[in-house]
Scaffold this motif. Sequence first.
Motif, short mmCIF file in Angstrom:
data_model
loop_
_atom_site.label_atom_id
_atom_site.label_comp_id
_atom_site.label_asym_id
_atom_site.label_seq_id
_atom_site.Cartn_x
_atom_site.Cartn_y
_atom_site.Cartn_z
N VAL A 142 0.85 -1.20 0.00
CA VAL A 142 0.00 0.00 0.00
C VAL A 142 0.88 1.25 0.00
CG1 VAL A 142 -1.67 1.33 1.32
CG2 VAL A 142 -1.92 -1.13 1.16
N GLN A 143 1.94 1.21 0.81
CA GLN A 143 2.84 2.36 0.91
C GLN A 143 3.50 2.66 -0.43
OE1 GLN A 143 2.74 -0.20 3.03
NE2 GLN A 143 1.95 0.81 4.89
N ALA A 144 3.89 1.60 -1.17
CA ALA A 144 4.56 1.80 -2.46
C ALA A 144 3.61 2.43 -3.48
CB ALA A 144 5.08 0.46 -2.98
N VAL A 145 2.36 1.98 -3.50
CA VAL A 145 1.38 2.56 -4.42
C VAL A 145 1.12 4.02 -4.05
CG1 VAL A 145 -1.02 2.46 -5.21
CG2 VAL A 145 0.30 0.35 -4.95
N ALA A 146 1.00 4.30 -2.75
CA ALA A 146 0.79 5.68 -2.30
C ALA A 146 1.97 6.57 -2.72
CB ALA A 146 0.62 5.72 -0.79
N HIS A 147 3.19 6.05 -2.57
CA HIS A 147 4.38 6.82 -2.96
C HIS A 147 4.39 7.08 -4.46
CE1 HIS A 147 8.56 8.18 -2.90
NE2 HIS A 147 8.78 7.38 -3.93
N PRO A 161 -1.32 6.23 2.11
CA PRO A 161 -1.82 4.86 2.23
C PRO A 161 -3.31 4.80 2.56
CG PRO A 161 0.31 5.05 3.29
CD PRO A 161 -0.10 6.45 2.92
N SER A 162 -3.78 5.75 3.38
CA SER A 162 -5.22 5.74 3.73
C SER A 162 -6.08 6.02 2.50
CB SER A 162 -5.50 6.77 4.83
OG SER A 162 -5.14 8.07 4.41
N SER A 163 -5.58 6.86 1.58
CA SER A 163 -6.34 7.14 0.35
C SER A 163 -6.40 5.90 -0.53
CB SER A 163 -5.67 8.28 -0.43
OG SER A 163 -5.75 9.49 0.29
#
Length: 257
Positions: free
Chosen positions: A37-42, A48-50
């Motif tokens: 999730v963190q990688a996609v958010a970055h 990550p919450s989005s």
Amino acid sequence: MNLESVVASRHEKWNDTERAIMSYVLANQDRVVESSVQAVAHSTFTSPSSVMRLTKKLGFSGFSELKYFLRHSRSAPTSEVADLVAAQRRDVEGTLAQLERADLGPVLHRMQRARTVYCYGTDFSSRTAAQELSKALLINGTSTVMVPGVKELKASLPAMDPEDLLVLISGGDGMPAQAELAELFLLRSLQTLAITRLGDRERSYNPEWMLHYCASPLGRVGGSESYYSWIGLNVVLDYLVRRYVMHLRERRGLARR
């Protein structure tokens, strides 16, 4: 069912953050399967919450279920993926669902008020679609110019002003890659409508309005290249023209009162 079908079937209004994440996921499904999730958010400049909120809005219990779905929907044998006739129905219904959620009022008003509507398609099929749109607008009394290629688009830019409307119709290859075009669009404050395949996002062009069509990959008999159905694009243009005719009739009716 693939992720494009899932997105098309959701009767939701997507905000800009959700569209950015969704576009990234649709365009990078193999990478997302191996990501956190963190990688996609970055990668999408979000949080990550989005990413988690969008995942649940798409109907998945969490990011792990989304990855499981992507892994199996993309690795299934072709014979199990879809009945092509059923895929055609999904493309039509998904495209109409996208259109019915869109606010076309400002686009139709700009189209009516424009001094000239310039129509440009990125490849052979979308240029054919742009020609049909240009012809339909001319029949309804709107001045249009069909732009046949990138060189002609560059040559036409000096003649365009903020009173005009530029309609960019994206085919399988996306928008032209020339960075100077995007810069010129911004400098000239061009009012732009982009019509793109669901999952494509032409951020550099920063269009005022975007309409999306659903296009299922059909493949080739005996080949491996992806070939996408154009029925969704035809639905978008037909819908847009019908709504424009209704808009003109309404405005002319009000003018007679």
